[in-house]
Motif scaffolding. Structure first.
Motif: not given
Length: 342
Positions: A1-10, A237-246, A253-257, A340-342
């Motif tokens: 399964m493809e890893r989440h981009p934030l996890i890959m960066a981590y 928002e787009e800048m921040t979401e892109s920066h954190y890759q979320v 998925e994590i149950g948090q808006e 959640h993903h690690r």
């Protein structure tokens, strides 16, 4: 399964904190490059002029490992002194030191330096197929034992580890599996350290602090001034979401808006109405910024003074403060995504 981009960066961040390199050093014409090729299943760079590796070349090994192929020691270009500089420059922690003949002065000087620096050494005697007694009176096993004895006697006072060779022959394939097993043990220890750090809350915080610092630089850039002045909340928002890759899907998925910038900005508009002069607004923004980003207040004061000035700061204040608070909570959101993903 493809890893989440934030996890890959981590994971890339954690991997960068572990030295996954093993260097192959040793005698000229000891077959180091051929040995590296056999171990790493790769083609080494060979100089057409001298038929010897002239620079340090790197080859992947396994999932994360890297083997560094060094030039031979004891040449005109690489005296023991120059070799020491090369070792210091690369800051290696573990080496395979390769021989194909008796221990020479250049080898002794280099190995004593490695031992002094606390660099772990695995000794390899390559081209073992040439290790023969022309008289036929002594077996190869006895000759190998003599080589081990020579190694032990020469370095027993300087090196506090078992002193023996891994005898290899690229030509015959002898000893390659045993040497690979030794490399695997080295990298398995590094992998264990990697897994431990990936699960560590301390390393998550270090990673997120680095991400926050990178985002803070973007928030205090000239281009961000235009976003603030135009009140382009979605751009924030787009800048921040892109920066954190979320994305918003991560919130599902994590149950948090996922946080929204407009929510924070509008809340500030409705609550922070007591300040009277521009300097109060600037100082308060600086305090909020430094608390969230753990950076000096001077950074945001300088940005506001040079980019926005005091004119209109009262109107722009909610956008800036709300943005800073939004980013702080986005950092917390990213933390939960990692957990959640690690």
């Amino acid at each position: 399964m493809e890893r989440h981009p934030l996890i890959m960066a981590y994971h890339q961040y954690v991997e960068s904190t572990i030295d996954y390199r093993v260097a192959v050093l040793g005698q000229v014409d000891a077959g180091k490059s051929a040995l590296v090729n056999r171990l790493a299943d790769a083609d080494s760079h060979i100089s057409a002029q001298t038929d010897a590796t002239r620079t340090v070349t790197e080859h992947p090994y396994g999932a994360r490992g890297r083997i560094l192929d060094f030039p031979g020691v004891g040449t005109t270009e690489y005296s023991p002194k120059q070799y020491r500089k090369l070792i210091a420059k690369t800051d290696i922690k573990h080496v395979l030191y390769v021989f194909s003949s008796k221990i020479r002065d250049a080898d002794e000087a280099t190995i004593r330096y490695l031992a002094k620096k606390g660099i772990h050494i695995t000794f390899v005697y390559n081209k073992s197929d040439t290790l023969v007694d022309v008289s036929g009176k002594r077996s190869q096993e006895i000759l190998m034992n003599d080589k081990d004895t020579e190694l032990h006697v020469t370095f027993k006072k300087q090196i506090d580890q078992p002193l023996h060779y891994y005898f290899t022959s690229v030509k015959e394939g002898a000893g390659i599996a045993e040497l690979r097993a030794q490399l695997d043990r080295i990298f398995e220890k590094k992998d264990a350290r990697f897994e431990e750090r990936v699960q560590s809350a301390q390393f998550i915080e270090k990673f997120l602090t680095k991400k926050m610092n990178g985002l803070a630089t973007r928030l205090l850039s000239p281009g961000f001034k235009d976003i603030i002045l135009s009140r382009a909340y979605r751009s924030i928002e787009e800048m921040t979401e892109s920066h954190y890759q979320v994305t918003a899907q991560d919130g599902v998925e994590i149950g948090q808006e996922i946080p929204r910038a407009a929510t924070y900005i509008n809340r500030v508009k409705n609550t922070d109405k007591d300040m009277k002069n521009p300097r109060d607004y600037i100082n308060h923004l600086a305090s909020v910024f430094s608390a969230i980003f753990k950076m000096r207040k001077l950074n945001v004061v300088t940005f506001i003074a040079s980019s926005l000035g005091e004119i209109g700061i009262k109107n722009i204040y909610p956008v800036m403060k709300g943005t800073f608070e939004y980013v702080g909570d986005m950092n917390d959101f990213a933390r939960e995504v990692i957990k959640h993903h690690r």
